[in-house]
Motif scaffolding. Structure first.
Motif, mmCIF file in Angstrom:
data_model
loop_
_atom_site.group_PDB
_atom_site.id
_atom_site.type_symbol
_atom_site.label_atom_id
_atom_site.label_comp_id
_atom_site.label_asym_id
_atom_site.label_seq_id
_atom_site.Cartn_x
_atom_site.Cartn_y
_atom_site.Cartn_z
ATOM 1 N N LEU A 58 0.870 -1.163 0.000
ATOM 2 C CA LEU A 58 0.000 0.000 0.000
ATOM 3 C C LEU A 58 0.912 1.218 0.000
ATOM 4 N N SER A 59 0.856 2.018 -1.078
ATOM 5 C CA SER A 59 1.757 3.163 -1.227
ATOM 6 C C SER A 59 0.992 4.471 -1.245
ATOM 7 N N TYR A 60 1.556 5.466 -0.536
ATOM 8 C CA TYR A 60 0.978 6.809 -0.515
ATOM 9 C C TYR A 60 1.998 7.770 0.086
ATOM 10 N N ASP A 61 2.101 8.943 -0.484
ATOM 11 C CA ASP A 61 2.926 10.016 0.060
ATOM 12 C C ASP A 61 4.381 9.587 0.289
ATOM 13 N N ASN A 62 4.947 8.900 -0.689
ATOM 14 C CA ASN A 62 6.342 8.464 -0.671
ATOM 15 C C ASN A 62 6.663 7.474 0.453
ATOM 16 N N LYS A 63 5.635 6.731 0.898
ATOM 17 C CA LYS A 63 5.815 5.661 1.878
ATOM 18 C C LYS A 63 5.069 4.439 1.379
ATOM 19 N N THR A 64 5.559 3.280 1.763
ATOM 20 C CA THR A 64 4.901 2.030 1.393
ATOM 21 C C THR A 64 4.776 1.136 2.615
ATOM 22 N N ILE A 65 3.593 0.568 2.795
ATOM 23 C CA ILE A 65 3.359 -0.464 3.797
ATOM 24 C C ILE A 65 3.410 -1.787 3.052
ATOM 25 N N LEU A 66 4.274 -2.674 3.485
ATOM 26 C CA LEU A 66 4.411 -3.987 2.859
ATOM 27 C C LEU A 66 3.872 -5.032 3.829
ATOM 28 N N VAL A 67 2.934 -5.844 3.360
ATOM 29 C CA VAL A 67 2.327 -6.895 4.173
ATOM 30 C C VAL A 67 2.574 -8.220 3.474
ATOM 31 N N PHE A 68 3.079 -9.193 4.206
ATOM 32 C CA PHE A 68 3.272 -10.521 3.651
ATOM 33 C C PHE A 68 3.007 -11.546 4.727
ATOM 34 N N GLY A 69 2.561 -12.720 4.304
ATOM 35 C CA GLY A 69 2.217 -13.727 5.299
ATOM 36 C C GLY A 69 2.213 -15.127 4.748
ATOM 37 N N ASN A 70 2.205 -16.076 5.668
ATOM 38 C CA ASN A 70 2.211 -17.501 5.377
ATOM 39 C C ASN A 70 0.816 -18.056 5.631
ATOM 40 N N LEU A 71 0.146 -18.529 4.585
ATOM 41 C CA LEU A 71 -1.184 -19.120 4.723
ATOM 42 C C LEU A 71 -1.127 -20.574 5.177
ATOM 43 N N ASN A 72 0.083 -21.124 5.273
ATOM 44 C CA ASN A 72 0.279 -22.490 5.749
ATOM 45 C C ASN A 72 0.419 -22.436 7.274
ATOM 46 N N PHE A 73 -0.526 -23.025 7.984
ATOM 47 C CA PHE A 73 -0.498 -22.996 9.441
ATOM 48 C C PHE A 73 0.177 -24.225 10.038
ATOM 49 N N LYS A 74 0.742 -25.083 9.183
ATOM 50 C CA LYS A 74 1.397 -26.291 9.681
ATOM 51 C C LYS A 74 2.900 -26.310 9.435
ATOM 52 N N GLY A 75 3.385 -25.448 8.530
ATOM 53 C CA GLY A 75 4.807 -25.494 8.210
ATOM 54 C C GLY A 75 5.360 -24.147 7.794
ATOM 55 N N TYR A 76 6.669 -24.059 7.791
ATOM 56 C CA TYR A 76 7.371 -22.858 7.353
ATOM 57 C C TYR A 76 7.211 -22.686 5.849
ATOM 58 N N SER A 77 7.288 -21.448 5.388
ATOM 59 C CA SER A 77 7.244 -21.160 3.953
ATOM 60 C C SER A 77 8.338 -20.169 3.605
ATOM 61 N N GLU A 78 9.021 -20.439 2.505
ATOM 62 C CA GLU A 78 10.058 -19.543 2.006
ATOM 63 C C GLU A 78 9.614 -18.977 0.670
ATOM 64 N N ASP A 79 10.006 -17.756 0.400
ATOM 65 C CA ASP A 79 9.672 -17.113 -0.865
ATOM 66 C C ASP A 79 10.565 -15.902 -1.052
ATOM 67 N N THR A 80 10.599 -15.413 -2.277
ATOM 68 C CA THR A 80 11.293 -14.175 -2.608
ATOM 69 C C THR A 80 10.300 -13.263 -3.298
ATOM 70 N N ILE A 81 10.161 -12.049 -2.795
ATOM 71 C CA ILE A 81 9.245 -11.074 -3.367
ATOM 72 C C ILE A 81 10.066 -10.042 -4.129
ATOM 73 N N HIS A 82 9.690 -9.812 -5.374
ATOM 74 C CA HIS A 82 10.367 -8.821 -6.206
ATOM 75 C C HIS A 82 9.796 -7.437 -5.914
ATOM 76 N N LEU A 83 10.662 -6.490 -5.586
ATOM 77 C CA LEU A 83 10.274 -5.101 -5.330
ATOM 78 C C LEU A 83 11.037 -4.201 -6.306
ATOM 79 N N PRO A 84 10.376 -3.682 -7.329
ATOM 80 C CA PRO A 84 11.068 -2.835 -8.307
ATOM 81 C C PRO A 84 11.723 -1.618 -7.653
ATOM 82 N N HIS A 85 12.919 -1.289 -8.085
ATOM 83 C CA HIS A 85 13.663 -0.097 -7.649
ATOM 84 C C HIS A 85 13.983 -0.097 -6.156
#
Length: 127
Positions: A58-85
């Protein structure tokens, strides 16, 4: 999938679970703090390679709130999120963090515990 609202105020916890109550108070205080961003910001769904991981910004006024989460409630999850610039010189402020994600140029590497959701504020960055 249905909508996911991590700041839902509809049910206030009223039990002896102090950690849940602390997180409830923190998340709703944060929701008030960013209410202008919620009303006026631009939402961007971020691509993930792991189907158990969701991410949006969620971006506004030169700030961004980044939210990420694991929908797996039984195990760990790994991922890489691409963020331009994005690079590691940009100030990132965790709201509450169990383990910091690894931040590199144009990406964020995640290792999330079961059911974990993280929220970051990124100053001087807009998607």
């Amino acid at each position: 999938r249905g909508k996911l609202d991590i700041f839902n105020f509809s049910r206030r916890p009223g039990s002896r679970h102090n950690e849940l109550m602390k997180n409830f108070v923190l998340s709703n205080g944060f929701k008030v703090y960013i209410s202008n961003m919620i009303a006026n910001g631009k939402y961007t769904w971020l691509k993930t390679t792991n189907s158990s991981v969701f991410a949006y910004a969620l971006s506004y006024d030169n700030k961004t709130i980044l939210v990420f989460g694991n929908l797996n409630f039984k195990g760990y999850s790994e991922d890489t999120i691409h963020l331009p610039h994005f690079d590691d010189s940009i100030l990132v402020i965790p709201i509450q963090l169990d383990g910091a994600p690894k931040m590199e140029k144009n990406q964020l590497q995640l290792n999330l515990m079961p059911g974990e959701i993280e929220v970051l504020i990124i100053n001087n960055y807009t998607l």
